[in-house]
Structures are given as C-alpha cells and as structure tokens.
Write a protein that holds these residues in place. Structure first.
Motif, PDB file in Angstrom:
ATOM      1  N   LEU A 105       0.821  -1.208   0.000  1.00 52.19           N
ATOM      2  CA  LEU A 105       0.000   0.000   0.000  1.00 52.19           C
ATOM      3  C   LEU A 105       0.858   1.263   0.000  1.00 52.19           C
ATOM      4  O   LEU A 105       0.515   2.258  -0.650  1.00 52.19           O
ATOM      5  CB  LEU A 105      -0.935   0.007   1.223  1.00 52.19           C
ATOM      6  CG  LEU A 105      -2.103  -0.983   1.178  1.00 52.19           C
ATOM      7  CD1 LEU A 105      -2.821  -1.018   2.514  1.00 52.19           C
ATOM      8  CD2 LEU A 105      -3.072  -0.628   0.059  1.00 52.19           C
ATOM      9  N   THR A 106       1.978   1.232   0.724  1.00 57.28           N
ATOM     10  CA  THR A 106       2.878   2.381   0.732  1.00 57.28           C
ATOM     11  C   THR A 106       3.424   2.647  -0.665  1.00 57.28           C
ATOM     12  O   THR A 106       3.391   3.776  -1.173  1.00 57.28           O
ATOM     13  CB  THR A 106       4.056   2.149   1.697  1.00 57.28           C
ATOM     14  OG1 THR A 106       3.560   2.008   3.035  1.00 57.28           O
ATOM     15  CG2 THR A 106       5.036   3.328   1.665  1.00 57.28           C
ATOM     16  N   GLY A 109       0.561   3.701  -3.122  1.00 57.63           N
ATOM     17  CA  GLY A 109       0.142   5.080  -2.900  1.00 57.63           C
ATOM     18  C   GLY A 109       1.182   6.078  -3.377  1.00 57.63           C
ATOM     19  O   GLY A 109       0.844   7.110  -3.977  1.00 57.63           O
ATOM     20  N   ASP A 112       1.057   6.248  -7.169  1.00 59.07           N
ATOM     21  CA  ASP A 112      -0.142   6.966  -7.584  1.00 59.07           C
ATOM     22  C   ASP A 112       0.117   8.479  -7.616  1.00 59.07           C
ATOM     23  O   ASP A 112      -0.185   9.167  -8.600  1.00 59.07           O
ATOM     24  CB  ASP A 112      -1.264   6.627  -6.596  1.00 59.07           C
ATOM     25  CG  ASP A 112      -2.527   7.414  -6.860  1.00 59.07           C
ATOM     26  OD1 ASP A 112      -2.818   7.674  -8.038  1.00 59.07           O
ATOM     27  OD2 ASP A 112      -3.224   7.754  -5.894  1.00 59.07           O
ATOM     28  N   SER A 148       4.929  12.309  -1.986  1.00 58.60           N
ATOM     29  CA  SER A 148       4.414  11.029  -2.499  1.00 58.60           C
ATOM     30  C   SER A 148       4.694   9.895  -1.511  1.00 58.60           C
ATOM     31  O   SER A 148       3.802   9.109  -1.182  1.00 58.60           O
ATOM     32  CB  SER A 148       5.051  10.717  -3.861  1.00 58.60           C
ATOM     33  OG  SER A 148       4.749  11.707  -4.807  1.00 58.60           O
ATOM     34  N   GLY A 152       1.832   8.188   0.949  1.00 55.60           N
ATOM     35  CA  GLY A 152       1.688   6.752   0.748  1.00 55.60           C
ATOM     36  C   GLY A 152       1.898   5.975   2.035  1.00 55.60           C
ATOM     37  O   GLY A 152       1.146   5.044   2.354  1.00 55.60           O
ATOM     38  N   SER A 155      -1.168   6.707   4.602  1.00 52.60           N
ATOM     39  CA  SER A 155      -2.405   6.024   4.218  1.00 52.60           C
ATOM     40  C   SER A 155      -2.274   4.517   4.415  1.00 52.60           C
ATOM     41  O   SER A 155      -3.205   3.854   4.895  1.00 52.60           O
ATOM     42  CB  SER A 155      -2.764   6.340   2.767  1.00 52.60           C
ATOM     43  OG  SER A 155      -1.804   5.812   1.870  1.00 52.60           O
ATOM     44  N   ALA A 156      -1.106   3.958   4.065  1.00 51.23           N
ATOM     45  CA  ALA A 156      -0.884   2.517   4.238  1.00 51.23           C
ATOM     46  C   ALA A 156      -0.912   2.125   5.710  1.00 51.23           C
ATOM     47  O   ALA A 156      -1.460   1.076   6.074  1.00 51.23           O
ATOM     48  CB  ALA A 156       0.463   2.130   3.620  1.00 51.23           C
ATOM     49  N   TYR A 159      -4.626   2.121   6.844  1.00 49.64           N
ATOM     50  CA  TYR A 159      -5.331   0.968   6.277  1.00 49.64           C
ATOM     51  C   TYR A 159      -4.915  -0.331   6.964  1.00 49.64           C
ATOM     52  O   TYR A 159      -5.754  -1.175   7.311  1.00 49.64           O
ATOM     53  CB  TYR A 159      -5.023   0.845   4.783  1.00 49.64           C
ATOM     54  CG  TYR A 159      -5.838   1.748   3.886  1.00 49.64           C
ATOM     55  CD1 TYR A 159      -7.218   1.834   4.003  1.00 49.64           C
ATOM     56  CD2 TYR A 159      -5.219   2.501   2.893  1.00 49.64           C
ATOM     57  CE1 TYR A 159      -7.969   2.651   3.169  1.00 49.64           C
ATOM     58  CE2 TYR A 159      -5.955   3.324   2.045  1.00 49.64           C
ATOM     59  CZ  TYR A 159      -7.333   3.395   2.189  1.00 49.64           C
ATOM     60  OH  TYR A 159      -8.057   4.202   1.358  1.00 49.64           O
ATOM     61  N   PHE A 206      -8.108   9.058  -3.278  1.00 49.76           N
ATOM     62  CA  PHE A 206      -6.665   8.918  -3.506  1.00 49.76           C
ATOM     63  C   PHE A 206      -6.343   8.759  -4.986  1.00 49.76           C
ATOM     64  O   PHE A 206      -5.245   9.116  -5.425  1.00 49.76           O
ATOM     65  CB  PHE A 206      -6.138   7.702  -2.728  1.00 49.76           C
ATOM     66  CG  PHE A 206      -4.751   7.902  -2.183  1.00 49.76           C
ATOM     67  CD1 PHE A 206      -4.556   8.586  -0.997  1.00 49.76           C
ATOM     68  CD2 PHE A 206      -3.631   7.409  -2.842  1.00 49.76           C
ATOM     69  CE1 PHE A 206      -3.282   8.778  -0.476  1.00 49.76           C
ATOM     70  CE2 PHE A 206      -2.358   7.602  -2.336  1.00 49.76           C
ATOM     71  CZ  PHE A 206      -2.188   8.288  -1.141  1.00 49.76           C
TER      72      PHE A 206
END
Length: 316
Positions: A105-106, A109, A112, A148, A152, A155-156, A159, A206
C-alpha cells in the motif's frame, strides 16, 4: 463462527492465481520471467540514472523514483508467491501478512501520487520551457517526491492497522496473490460494511485527484504541442508524453477496477489477475516503455554499459 486464535498457529493461507490456474507450472514460469525482467530493467534504469550525469534532471529523477517503487513493489509479492508454489507451502504469518500489505500500500500510494507529479513535470517542460527550472527547481522536485512517499506511508499505516484489528474466522484462506484489503475483509467475523465504504471513498479520493491532475496536464500539453511550429519539437513532445500516458493507463486502469469498483463486481480469480497485472506486468513494462522510446535514456545506457563492458586501453 469463532475467530481463530493467532497465537496458536496464527497464519493465513494464500490461495493465489498459481493455485487456481489450469496450467500452474507454465504460469509460474511466465510470472518468474516477468519478475526477472521487471527486476533487471528497473535496476538497470536506476543505475543508469544514478551514474550518468546527463540524466541528473527532474524528469529522470522522477523516473528513477518510479523504477525504485516498481523494483520493490514486485519484490515484496512475486518471490514469495513463486517460492510458495514451488515448496507447496502457502502460509504467511499474521505479522508477515500485515507487513506485506503495509509495504504494498505504501509503494502503490507513492506511485499513484508520483505519476501525477510526473505529469506536472511534463506540463512545466513543454508549456513553460523557459521557466522550467523555476517550476521544477530542486526544492520543488524533492518536495513532490517526499510528499508522495509520506502520504503513501501514512495512508498505508492507517489501512493496515484498521484492517488487521478485525477478528478473523476459522477460514484462513486469502484468495489472492498476496495480502490485500478486499480478500482479507471477506474473512472477518465482524461487520465490515462501514469500513468497506470508507475504503471505497478513500480509494476514490486517492485515485481521482491525481488522475484529474494528469488529464488536465496532458490536455494543456496537447493544446501547446499542436500549436508548436516545429515538427521535430512536436514529435519529441508527443513521444515523451505518450510513454507516460501508456504507463498511467496501465497503472490506473488496474487500480480503478481493483479498488474503486465494488468488490461484488469481481470474482476472486479476476482480483488475482489484476494483482498480477499491477505487481509484475506493469513494473516489467514501465522501464521498457520509457527507455525504448527515449533516445536520452538509450544513449545513457550505451555510455554506462560501454564504460563497464568495453576494455579500456592501457597507456604506458
């Protein structure tokens, strides 16, 4: 159904695409080749950008960061999946599952947001060439890269903590290539509907703003390019931008289907295919898309390999 005790053999079982395939040996060989290609091409691109001073400009700094992300993203998923298949042991500990999810996820993100910043870089280079080094001065460039990675990471972390705090039922089988949120939530004993809605909203939040930034940047770029008097300049700009748009299409297409569409739209096998796509196919294709159509990268690659592979003449 009682939640299974993590202290007593607390491990999940990954049932990925290699276990559901009709020809698992062939698929394993293909994935291994793709992984090797992803590792080699991204590693080589990182090396060339680091060593060749002519590539020490914002565009290639960002490209190097993209290759770094892809290098690690494919490495935290594919080696374990292949070794699990070969050793016939698909288990992953609770802590290992949480770590794998957090890292994926890191990196996802960060990529992204980085793709959006790369679009801004191309916008600044093509639409404002005289002020490019003002718009993309080192402080702004590194701020974009750091933002970035930090967003990332945060958020990771959120989650992962929220997902792994659920009690899980006796079924330990995660029907995916690696530990991801959607298949894990299917194993939870508690009601996850509110959290699933939050994951959906956060996924949209996101993905959509960076995608909107990319589309807006390229709309402005296209308008500028079409008004360029020089055919050579127009062609160079279009080649550079088409490479980036190809990467964006591959990456955002898979993520949009995976995280924005409701989970009921996808079967476990389809989710597995998408996981393979953005963890090994996209990382393998990204450096090829950028390098094969970029004369500066191919020239730098020849210079770097020439220094290392060709014998130097001795002088006496």
């Amino acid at each position: 159904m009682e939640p299974w005790n993590f202290t007593l053999g607390g491990a999940f079982i990954l049932v990925g695409i290699l276990d559901d395939s009709g020809s698992p040996e062939l698929l394993c060989a293909v994935i291994t080749v793709m992984y090797t290609l992803a590792l080699t091409s991204n590693g080589l691109l990182i090396l060339v950008i680091t060593v060749d001073r002519q590539l020490h400009v914002p565009m290639y700094l960002l490209l190097g960061q993209l290759s770094l992300i892809d290098f690690f993203l494919t490495s935290i998923v594919i080696p374990k999946a292949v070794m699990d298949f070969l050793l016939k042991d698909n288990t992953i500990s609770f802590g290992g599952c949480a770590l794998q999810m957090f890292l994926a996820l890191t990196l996802g993100g960060a990529e992204d947001l980085l793709l959006a910043f790369m679009a801004y870089d191309r916008y600044a280079a093509i639409c404002h060439p005289l002020n490019y080094m003002i718009y993309m001065r080192p402080s702004i460039c590194w701020l974009g890269v750091a933002t970035s990675w930090i967003l990332g990471f945060l958020s990771a972390l959120g989650y992962t903590i929220h997902t792994m705090q659920y009690p899980f039922c006796k079924s330990r089988k995660i029907r995916d290539l690696f530990c991801e949120i959607p298949p894990l939530l299917k194993l939870a004993c508690a009601d996850t509907s509110t959290y699933e809605l939050m994951v959906y909203v956060m996924g949209v939040a996101f993905l959509i703003p960076p995608l909107a930034t990319i589309l807006a940047s390229y709309a402005l770029i296209l308008f500028t390019v079409l008004n360029k008097p020089s055919n050579e300049g127009r062609k160079k700009a279009l080649v550079t931008c088409s490479s980036h748009l190809t990467v964006v299409g591959l990456y955002y297409g898979a993520l949009t289907v995976m995280f924005v569409l409701p989970s009921s739209y996808l079967t476990p096998k389809q989710e597995n295919i998408l996981s393979v796509f953005y963890t090994v196919v996209t990382p393998a294709l990204n450096p090829l898309i950028y390098s094969l159509r970029n004369k500066e990268v191919t020239g730098a690659l020849r210079r770097v390999l020439g220094k290392w592979l060709l014998p130097t003449e001795s002088t006496f």
